[in-house]
Design a protein around this motif. Structure first.
Motif, PDB file in Angstrom:
ATOM      1  N   ASP A   1       0.869  -1.019   0.186  1.00  0.00           N
ATOM      2  CA  ASP A   1      -0.079  -0.093  -0.099  1.00  0.00           C
ATOM      3  C   ASP A   1       0.927   1.231   0.031  1.00  0.00           C
ATOM      4  OD1 ASP A   1      -2.367   1.346   0.088  1.00  0.00           O
ATOM      5  OD2 ASP A   1      -2.775   1.054   2.098  1.00  0.00           O
ATOM      6  N   ILE A   2       0.120   2.438  -0.386  1.00  0.00           N
ATOM      7  CA  ILE A   2       1.024   3.892  -0.174  1.00  0.00           C
ATOM      8  C   ILE A   2       1.566   4.057   1.063  1.00  0.00           C
ATOM      9  CG2 ILE A   2       0.771   6.203  -0.809  1.00  0.00           C
ATOM     10  CD1 ILE A   2      -1.245   5.384  -2.778  1.00  0.00           C
ATOM     11  N   HIS A   3       3.003   4.400   1.160  1.00  0.00           N
ATOM     12  CA  HIS A   3       3.320   4.672   2.374  1.00  0.00           C
ATOM     13  C   HIS A   3       3.470   6.208   2.519  1.00  0.00           C
ATOM     14  CE1 HIS A   3       4.870   1.060   3.747  1.00  0.00           C
ATOM     15  NE2 HIS A   3       5.418   0.799   2.326  1.00  0.00           N
ATOM     16  N   VAL A   4       2.628   6.895   3.861  1.00  0.00           N
ATOM     17  CA  VAL A   4       2.693   8.205   3.956  1.00  0.00           C
ATOM     18  C   VAL A   4       4.159   8.684   4.561  1.00  0.00           C
ATOM     19  CG1 VAL A   4       1.429   9.992   5.193  1.00  0.00           C
ATOM     20  CG2 VAL A   4       0.042   8.104   4.041  1.00  0.00           C
ATOM     21  N   PRO A   5       4.334   9.630   4.681  1.00  0.00           N
ATOM     22  CA  PRO A   5       5.783  10.238   5.366  1.00  0.00           C
ATOM     23  C   PRO A   5       5.523  10.490   6.788  1.00  0.00           C
ATOM     24  CG  PRO A   5       5.403  11.861   3.689  1.00  0.00           C
ATOM     25  CD  PRO A   5       4.354  10.780   3.531  1.00  0.00           C
ATOM     26  N   ALA A   6       6.452  10.494   7.420  1.00  0.00           N
ATOM     27  CA  ALA A   6       6.138  10.702   8.959  1.00  0.00           C
ATOM     28  C   ALA A   6       5.872  12.060   9.134  1.00  0.00           C
ATOM     29  CB  ALA A   6       7.257  10.376   9.673  1.00  0.00           C
ATOM     30  N   ASP A   7       5.033  12.622   9.986  1.00  0.00           N
ATOM     31  CA  ASP A   7       4.691  13.977  10.355  1.00  0.00           C
ATOM     32  C   ASP A   7       6.180  14.675  10.490  1.00  0.00           C
ATOM     33  OD1 ASP A   7       2.114  13.808  10.198  1.00  0.00           O
ATOM     34  OD2 ASP A   7       1.613  13.399  12.235  1.00  0.00           O
ATOM     35  N   PRO A   8       6.294  16.238   9.952  1.00  0.00           N
ATOM     36  CA  PRO A   8       7.293  16.725  10.491  1.00  0.00           C
ATOM     37  C   PRO A   8       7.722  17.018  11.761  1.00  0.00           C
ATOM     38  CG  PRO A   8       5.821  18.083   9.164  1.00  0.00           C
ATOM     39  CD  PRO A   8       5.206  16.936   9.093  1.00  0.00           C
ATOM     40  N   SER A   9       8.785  16.973  12.081  1.00  0.00           N
ATOM     41  CA  SER A   9       9.084  17.381  13.622  1.00  0.00           C
ATOM     42  C   SER A   9       9.228  18.812  13.661  1.00  0.00           C
ATOM     43  CB  SER A   9      10.636  16.795  13.819  1.00  0.00           C
ATOM     44  OG  SER A   9      11.064  17.154  15.098  1.00  0.00           O
ATOM     45  N   TRP A  10       8.584  19.055  15.190  1.00  0.00           N
ATOM     46  CA  TRP A  10       8.467  20.513  15.699  1.00  0.00           C
ATOM     47  C   TRP A  10       9.907  20.955  15.660  1.00  0.00           C
ATOM     48  CZ3 TRP A  10      10.165  22.125  20.269  1.00  0.00           C
ATOM     49  CH2 TRP A  10      10.451  21.203  21.226  1.00  0.00           C
ATOM     50  N   TRP A  11      10.886  20.062  16.005  1.00  0.00           N
ATOM     51  CA  TRP A  11      12.467  20.742  16.223  1.00  0.00           C
ATOM     52  C   TRP A  11      13.441  20.055  15.278  1.00  0.00           C
ATOM     53  CZ3 TRP A  11      13.634  24.513  19.176  1.00  0.00           C
ATOM     54  CH2 TRP A  11      14.951  24.633  19.446  1.00  0.00           C
ATOM     55  N   PRO A  12      14.203  20.724  14.569  1.00  0.00           N
ATOM     56  CA  PRO A  12      14.643  22.140  14.746  1.00  0.00           C
ATOM     57  C   PRO A  12      13.469  22.820  14.027  1.00  0.00           C
ATOM     58  CG  PRO A  12      16.148  21.198  13.379  1.00  0.00           C
ATOM     59  CD  PRO A  12      15.296  20.004  13.823  1.00  0.00           C
ATOM     60  N   PRO A  13      13.056  24.113  14.494  1.00  0.00           N
ATOM     61  CA  PRO A  13      12.126  25.142  13.563  1.00  0.00           C
ATOM     62  C   PRO A  13      12.889  25.499  12.401  1.00  0.00           C
ATOM     63  CG  PRO A  13      12.774  25.862  15.781  1.00  0.00           C
ATOM     64  CD  PRO A  13      13.703  24.768  15.755  1.00  0.00           C
ATOM     65  N   ALA A  14      12.036  26.017  11.308  1.00  0.00           N
ATOM     66  CA  ALA A  14      12.317  26.194  10.199  1.00  0.00           C
ATOM     67  C   ALA A  14      13.106  27.833  10.400  1.00  0.00           C
ATOM     68  CB  ALA A  14      11.255  26.464   9.226  1.00  0.00           C
TER      69      ALA A  14
END
Length: 160
Positions: free
Chosen positions: A10-23
């Motif tokens: 099945d299609i793999h969804v990437p992991a949610d982006p981490s809040w650290w380090p910030p952009a």
């Protein structure tokens, strides 16, 4: 569709982006917020120091007025008022405490826009502190000094 072939996943969804380090944008925003807060704290601190200084000056004048009403010592009153005026004159001009004689009275008059020091009740500041028995209208002189201090403190951002 080979039943024996490889099985599709099945299609793999990437992991949610981490809040650290910030952009980088968040770092910039944090830097701006910290700088603005530091400036506000600095301004507030300066304002509080000016207010405390103003309160000390007015308290000193009140103490001088109370002492003058308790004891009849015109040379002492004149000396204390002169010292208070000279210390406060530094707000206007750093060289002001060094003025002597009529130059000093003219400087005081310049702040009020009149001639109450050179021709009025403030004239006694010229030589009164050095006389043993000086005739002084203490109430008029104290009122004049209070008006001068109020004007100078207001003009310098330390509202009375």
């Amino acid at each position: 569709m080979n039943p024996t072939g490889p099985e599709l996943r099945d299609i793999h969804v990437p992991a949610d982006p981490s809040w650290w380090p910030p952009a980088p944008g968040w770092w910039l925003l944090a830097t701006i917020v910290i700088a603005v807060l530091a400036l506000l704290i600095l301004r507030l601190r300066q304002r509080m120091q000016r207010r405390q200084w103003r309160q000390r000056v007015i308290a000193e004048l009140d103490r001088i007025a109370t002492d003058a009403s308790l004891r009849e010592d015109p040379p002492r009153l004149l000396g204390e008022l002169s010292q208070l005026l000279r210390r406060s004159a530094r707000l206007v001009d750093v060289a002001a405490p060094g003025f002597r004689g009529t130059d000093w009275l003219a400087f005081l008059d310049q702040q009020l826009g009149g001639d109450e020091f050179s021709r009025g009740p403030g004239r006694v500041l010229l030589d009164g502190p050095y006389q043993r028995r000086a005739s002084v209208d203490a109430d008029a002189l104290l009122a004049l000094v209070r008006r001068w201090l109020t004007r100078v403190l207001e003009d310098r951002g330390t509202h009375v």
